[in-house]
Enzyme design. Structure first.
Site, mmCIF file in Angstrom:
data_model
loop_
_atom_site.group_PDB
_atom_site.id
_atom_site.type_symbol
_atom_site.label_atom_id
_atom_site.label_comp_id
_atom_site.label_asym_id
_atom_site.label_seq_id
_atom_site.Cartn_x
_atom_site.Cartn_y
_atom_site.Cartn_z
ATOM 1 N N HIS A 1 25.663 -52.743 53.645
ATOM 2 C CA HIS A 1 24.507 -52.477 52.791
ATOM 3 C C HIS A 1 24.149 -50.992 52.669
ATOM 4 O O HIS A 1 23.335 -50.618 51.828
ATOM 5 C CB HIS A 1 23.298 -53.319 53.238
ATOM 6 N N ASP B 1 17.807 -60.300 51.024
ATOM 7 C CA ASP B 1 18.279 -59.989 52.369
ATOM 8 C C ASP B 1 17.574 -60.846 53.417
ATOM 9 O O ASP B 1 16.384 -61.131 53.292
ATOM 10 C CB ASP B 1 17.967 -58.508 52.671
ATOM 11 N N HIS C 1 17.224 -59.551 56.191
ATOM 12 C CA HIS C 1 16.648 -58.436 56.947
ATOM 13 C C HIS C 1 15.777 -57.570 56.039
ATOM 14 O O HIS C 1 15.799 -57.721 54.823
ATOM 15 C CB HIS C 1 17.779 -57.583 57.527
ATOM 16 N N ASP D 1 15.941 -54.100 56.277
ATOM 17 C CA ASP D 1 16.642 -52.819 56.096
ATOM 18 C C ASP D 1 15.649 -51.662 55.970
ATOM 19 O O ASP D 1 15.847 -50.730 55.198
ATOM 20 C CB ASP D 1 17.627 -52.889 54.916
ATOM 21 N N HIS E 1 23.059 -49.512 57.744
ATOM 22 C CA HIS E 1 22.757 -50.561 56.747
ATOM 23 C C HIS E 1 21.366 -51.142 56.989
ATOM 24 O O HIS E 1 20.735 -51.619 56.042
ATOM 25 C CB HIS E 1 23.838 -51.650 56.707
ATOM 26 N N ASP F 1 22.409 -58.763 49.363
ATOM 27 C CA ASP F 1 23.079 -58.888 50.662
ATOM 28 C C ASP F 1 23.383 -60.374 50.847
ATOM 29 O O ASP F 1 22.454 -61.204 50.851
ATOM 30 C CB ASP F 1 22.107 -58.370 51.741
ATOM 31 N N ASP G 1 23.881 -62.076 53.234
ATOM 32 C CA ASP G 1 23.242 -62.759 54.369
ATOM 33 C C ASP G 1 21.862 -63.309 54.018
ATOM 34 O O ASP G 1 21.224 -63.954 54.842
ATOM 35 C CB ASP G 1 23.244 -61.894 55.643
ATOM 36 N N GLU H 1 27.959 -56.790 52.059
ATOM 37 C CA GLU H 1 28.044 -57.444 53.368
ATOM 38 C C GLU H 1 29.019 -58.610 53.437
ATOM 39 O O GLU H 1 29.013 -59.358 54.423
ATOM 40 C CB GLU H 1 26.651 -57.864 53.888
HETATM 41 N N1 LIG Z 1 22.140 -54.956 55.847
HETATM 42 C C1 LIG Z 1 22.093 -55.656 56.966
HETATM 43 N N2 LIG Z 1 22.855 -56.694 57.122
HETATM 44 N N3 LIG Z 1 21.269 -55.227 57.894
HETATM 45 C C2 LIG Z 1 21.146 -55.809 59.193
HETATM 46 C C3 LIG Z 1 20.196 -55.025 60.028
HETATM 47 C C4 LIG Z 1 19.997 -55.580 61.386
HETATM 48 C C5 LIG Z 1 18.939 -54.875 62.220
HETATM 49 N N4 LIG Z 1 17.644 -55.026 61.615
HETATM 50 C C6 LIG Z 1 19.276 -53.405 62.384
HETATM 51 O O1 LIG Z 1 18.584 -52.575 61.869
HETATM 52 O O2 LIG Z 1 20.243 -53.065 63.021
HETATM 53 MN MN LIG Z 2 20.950 -55.751 54.064
HETATM 54 MN MN LIG Z 3 21.049 -58.430 55.836
#
Ligand SMILES: NC(=[NH2+])NCCC[C@H](N)C(=O)O
Ligand SMILES: [Mn+2]
Ligand SMILES: [Mn+2]
Length: 318
Positions: free
Chosen positions: A118, A141, A143, A145, A158, A245, A247, A290
Site C-alpha cells: 500500500h 482497508d 487498517h 494506514d 504501508h 487494499d 485486505d 496488497e
Molecule cells: N496497508 C496495510 N496492509 N497496512 C497494514 C498496517 C498494519 C499496522 N497497522 C502497521 O502499521 O504496521
Molecule cells: Mn492498506
Molecule cells: Mn490493509
C-alpha cells in the site's frame, strides 16, 4: 512534473471518470518493501495473468499503454536496520510512480495502479495531486494506514501511507518531488476498518477523519456507506481516487494478502461498493494493492482483484 490543473465543479460528472472512460493507463508497481513481506511485488504480474487485459478489452476499454515502474529492490542490510523500514526506497518508488500517474491523468487516461504494497499509493497520490487541485480519497482497508513515525508498531510504511498523504507524519506527501498539495483530511474516507492501532484511533478522533468501520457497514449497509463516502470525498473536489487494499475483504474471499484480518467485506459487498462508485461517475483513478500471490490459494485473490477492477470500470451484471 508539470501541472495541468483541471477544475470541475463538485457534483458534476468528471470527464474520464470510471463508468465513462474508454482509455485506461495500466501502471504496474512491483514493490514490496513498504509492507515488509516479499511476494507483494508479484502482485502486478499475477493480476495481469488473471486476465485483466482481456476483461478490459471485452468491455471495450482501450488499455492505452502498460507501464512497469522500475522499482528499487531490497538493499543488502549493513548495520542495524532503521526503525522506519526502507524509507529511501519508498521515496524513490513514490517519485517514479507519481511521474507515471501524473502523465496518465494529464492525458485523460484513467490511471489504474497495480501494487505492490500500500505504500505504492503514496506515489499515486503524489502524481494525482500534481494534476488535481483538490483530490478526494476513498481508502478501502482493514487498517487505517494512519501511523506516524511515532506510532507505527512495525516500521512498515504501508501502514503510514494515509498519514503521509494528509501531512501528519514527519515524512509528507509534499516531500516527493513533483507532488502537489497534501490531501485534505475532510475529503478522506476509510471503508472496512477493523484493526486500528491506538495512535491511529487517536488521530481519527482528533482530526475527525471519516472512518466507516465494519461496525458502521453492518449497521448502515454498504450502499448507505458509499453514498456518504461520495459526499465526503466529492465535496469540492475535482477528482476522486479509490485506493483499494485487498485486505478490506474477508480473508475467506481474499487470502493472498500480507496482513489479513477476519471479519471483512464479503464478495457482494465489495462488488456492490465498486459498482455504486462506478455509477457515480466521479472516480478518476484507482490503486489495487496488497495482493501477495505467495500467500494465495489458486490465484484467487489476483482473480478477485481483476473482477473488482472491472466493476469499478463499469462492468454490470445486466
Ligand atoms: N496497508 C496495510 N496492509 N497496512 C497494514 C498496517 C498494519 C499496522 N497497522 C502497521 O502499521 O504496521
Ligand atoms: Mn492498506
Ligand atoms: Mn490493509
Amino acid at each position: 512534473m508539470e501541472t495541468n490543473r483541471n477544475v470541475t465543479a463538485a457534483g458534476t460528472q468528471l470527464q474520464g471518470a470510471a463508468g465513462t472512460q474508454k482509455k485506461v493507463r495500466l501502471i504496474r508497481v512491483p514493490f514490496w518493501l513498504g509492507g515488509g513481506k516479499a511476494g507483494t511485488d508479484l502482485g502486478p504480474e499475477y493480476i495481469v495473468k488473471a486476465g485483466l487485459m482481456r476483461k478490459l478489452r471485452a468491455m471495450d476499454i482501450e488499455v492505452e499503454d502498460e507501464i512497469e515502474v522500475d522499482c528499487p529492490v531490497q538493499p543488502l542490510l549493513t548495520g542495524a536496520p532503521a526503525r522506519i523500514k526502507y524509507l529511501p526506497e519508498v521515496l524513490e518508488m513514490s517519485g517514479l510512480v507519481g511521474e507515471q500517474v501524473y502523465r496518465a491523468a494529464a492525458r485523460d487516461s484513467f490511471p489504474l495502479i497495480l501494487g505492490g504494497d500500500h505504500s505504492v499509493a503514496i506515489g499515486s497520490l503524489a502524481g494525482l495531486t500534481a494534476h488535481y487541485e483538490n483530490l478526494g480519497v476513498i481508502w478501502f482497508d482493514a487498517h487505517g494506514d494512519l501511523n506516524t513515525e511515532e506510532t507505527t508498531p512495525s516500521g512498515n510504511m504501508h501502514g503510514m501511507a494515509l498519514a503521509i498523504a494528509i501531512g501528519k507524519s514527519n515524512f509528507k506527501l509534499t516531500d516527493i518531488p513533483g507532488a502537489g498539495s497534501l490531501i485534505k483530511k475532510e475529503n478522506i474516507v476509510i471503508i472496512g476498518a477493523r484493526e486500528l492501532d491506538p495512535g491511529e484511533r487517536e488521530l481519527i478522533r482528533s482530526e475527525g477523519i471519516a472512518c466507516f468501520s465494519m461496525h458502521e457497514i453492518d449497521r448502515l449497509g454498504i450502499a448507505a456507506v458509499i453514498e456518504k463516502a461520495l459526499e465526503i470525498a466529492g465535496n469540492g473536489t475535482d477528482g476522486i481516487h479509490v485506493s483499494f487494499d485487498l485486505d478490506c475483504l474477508d480473508p475467506r474471499e481474499a487470502a493472498g494478502v500480507g496482513t489479513p484480518v477476519p471479519g471483512g467485506l464479503n464478495y457482494r459487498e465489495a462488488h456492490f461498493a465498486l459498482e455504486l462508485l462506478s455509477e457515480s461517475k466521479r472516480v478518476t483513478s484507482m490503486d489495487i494493492v496488497e495482493v501477495n500471490p505467495l500467500l494465495d490459494y489458486d490465484r484467487r485473490t489476483a482473480t478477485l482483484a481483476v473482477e473488482l477492477a472491472t466493476s469499478l470500470l463499469g462492468k454490470r451484471i445486466l
